[in-house]
Design an enzyme around this catalytic site. Structure first.
Site, PDB file in Angstrom:
ATOM      1  CD  GLU A 192      73.959  13.790  -1.894  1.00  0.00           C
ATOM      2  OE1 GLU A 192      74.756  14.462  -1.206  1.00  0.00           O
ATOM      3  OE2 GLU A 192      72.883  13.356  -1.457  1.00  0.00           O
ATOM      4  CG  HIS A 245      72.455  20.694  -7.800  1.00  0.00           C
ATOM      5  ND1 HIS A 245      72.240  19.623  -6.981  1.00  0.00           N
ATOM      6  CD2 HIS A 245      73.110  21.625  -7.052  1.00  0.00           C
ATOM      7  CE1 HIS A 245      72.744  19.874  -5.790  1.00  0.00           C
ATOM      8  NE2 HIS A 245      73.276  21.086  -5.806  1.00  0.00           N
ATOM      9  N   GLY A 291      70.124  20.321  -3.707  1.00  0.00           N
ATOM     10  CA  GLY A 291      69.353  19.921  -4.882  1.00  0.00           C
ATOM     11  C   GLY A 291      67.956  20.492  -4.879  1.00  0.00           C
ATOM     12  CB  CYS A 332      75.691  18.635   2.362  1.00  0.00           C
ATOM     13  SG  CYS A 332      74.323  17.530   2.790  1.00  0.00           S
ATOM     14  CB  CYS A 343      69.828  16.322  -2.517  1.00  0.00           C
ATOM     15  SG  CYS A 343      71.243  17.323  -3.063  1.00  0.00           S
TER      16      CYS A 343
END
Length: 300
Positions: free
Chosen positions: A229, A180, A241, A82, A238
């Site tokens: 997410e 992703h 992301g 993350c 994110c």
């Protein structure tokens, strides 16, 4: 009889992507059902409320790292990485004295954090004695479909067609340690993220599920994104992301290698200066909200 004890936690967020952080240097969660804890403490109606749970742990002795990050999504599933969360881990470790600065500058500290995608290097920047901003070397993007993973053949997953219901999309897939799918669109008006997000996340093309990002482009150095997410749903931000969006934008020749990305919770600066094989860098804020206590039960 069920035994219980109280743990100390700190709630933090990176541009609205909020997690509950537990300092495992000073307390133990041995014997705790961590997926269940993440589900209960993350509940926004009956718990503290968050996008998940992140443990700040001592690193493996074999690695040269200052601490280790262990992440669980709000649904209890294990998260590999993350970007917003790791910035907050760095802030906590520096602000709470888990790492001592080896950097000559008084407002700058280098830190190494062990994650499921390896040891990442970060630089924290202090203002008035506290870390406010963090730059992360996120490592090289993973582009091979089988390593993302995406169940398609080939060397890259660029502009791959995907049909969801009556809608046909084009997507580019990237892993930043977690998977992703990036969709560049003209506007957000026709996208119902709450409906389409779960369908993309659990599409049969993605054996480990996927994070889905819809993106509109303002210029080659500026874009806006919205995220579904994996394991958490619609989120304010994110970080991994955002890195994937920049990489996808470069691969599709839509974005330059240094771009500001606007997310619902705020902005991130993302750079991919050296292209394939080189690291992606993310810079953004990290904020501590409050600390508290949570009673957990063993033997449930």
């Amino acid at each position: 009889m069920t035994a219980s004890h109280t743990i100390q936690f700190t709630k933090m967020h990176g541009i609205g992507n909020d997690y509950i952080y537990v300092d495992c240097f000073s307390q133990s969660l041995t014997g705790c059902d961590l997926p269940a804890l993440s589900r209960t403490i993350s509940d926004r109606h009956r718990g503290v409320g968050s996008d998940g749970l992140i443990l700040i742990c001592p690193p493996d002795k074999s690695l040269q790292a200052d601490c280790r990050m262990e992440m669980y999504n709000a649904d209890g599933s294990r998260g590999e990485m993350c970007g917003n969360g790791i910035r907050c881990v760095a802030k906590y470790a520096v602000d709470h004295g888990l790492v001592q600065s080896a950097t000559p500058a008084p407002d700058k500290t280098a830190i190494r954090i062990q994650t499921d995608r390896g040891v990442l290097e970060l630089t924290t920047y202090r203002e008035q004695g506290f870390v406010r901003r963090v730059r992360v070397d996120m490592g090289s993007p993973i582009l091979a479909p089988k390593e993302i993973p995406v169940s398609v053949e080939g060397q890259r997953c660029v502009r791959l067609p995907l049909t969801i219901g009556d809608e046909r999309f084009s997507m580019t897939c990237v892993s930043m340690g977690n998977p992703h799918a990036v969709f560049f669109i003209k506007d957000f008006a026709r996208i119902n993220l709450a409906e389409i997000g779960p369908l993309i996340e659990r599409h049969t093309l993605f054996p480990n599920r996927v994070n889905a990002h819809f993106v509109t482009i303002q210029s080659r150095t500026e874009a806006t994104m919205k995220t579904w997410e994996r394991g958490s749903g619609i989120t304010q931000a994110c970080g991994t992301g955002a890195c994937a969006v920049l990489v996808a934008g470069v691969l599709e020749d839509r974005l330059d290698r240094a771009t500001t990305l606007h997310l619902p919770g705020g902005d991130l600066q993302i750079e991919w200066p050296n292209g394939e094989g080189g690291s992606v860098f993310m810079t953004g804020p990290a904020e501590e909200v409050y600390s508290g206590e949570w009673r957990i039960a063993h033997g449930d």
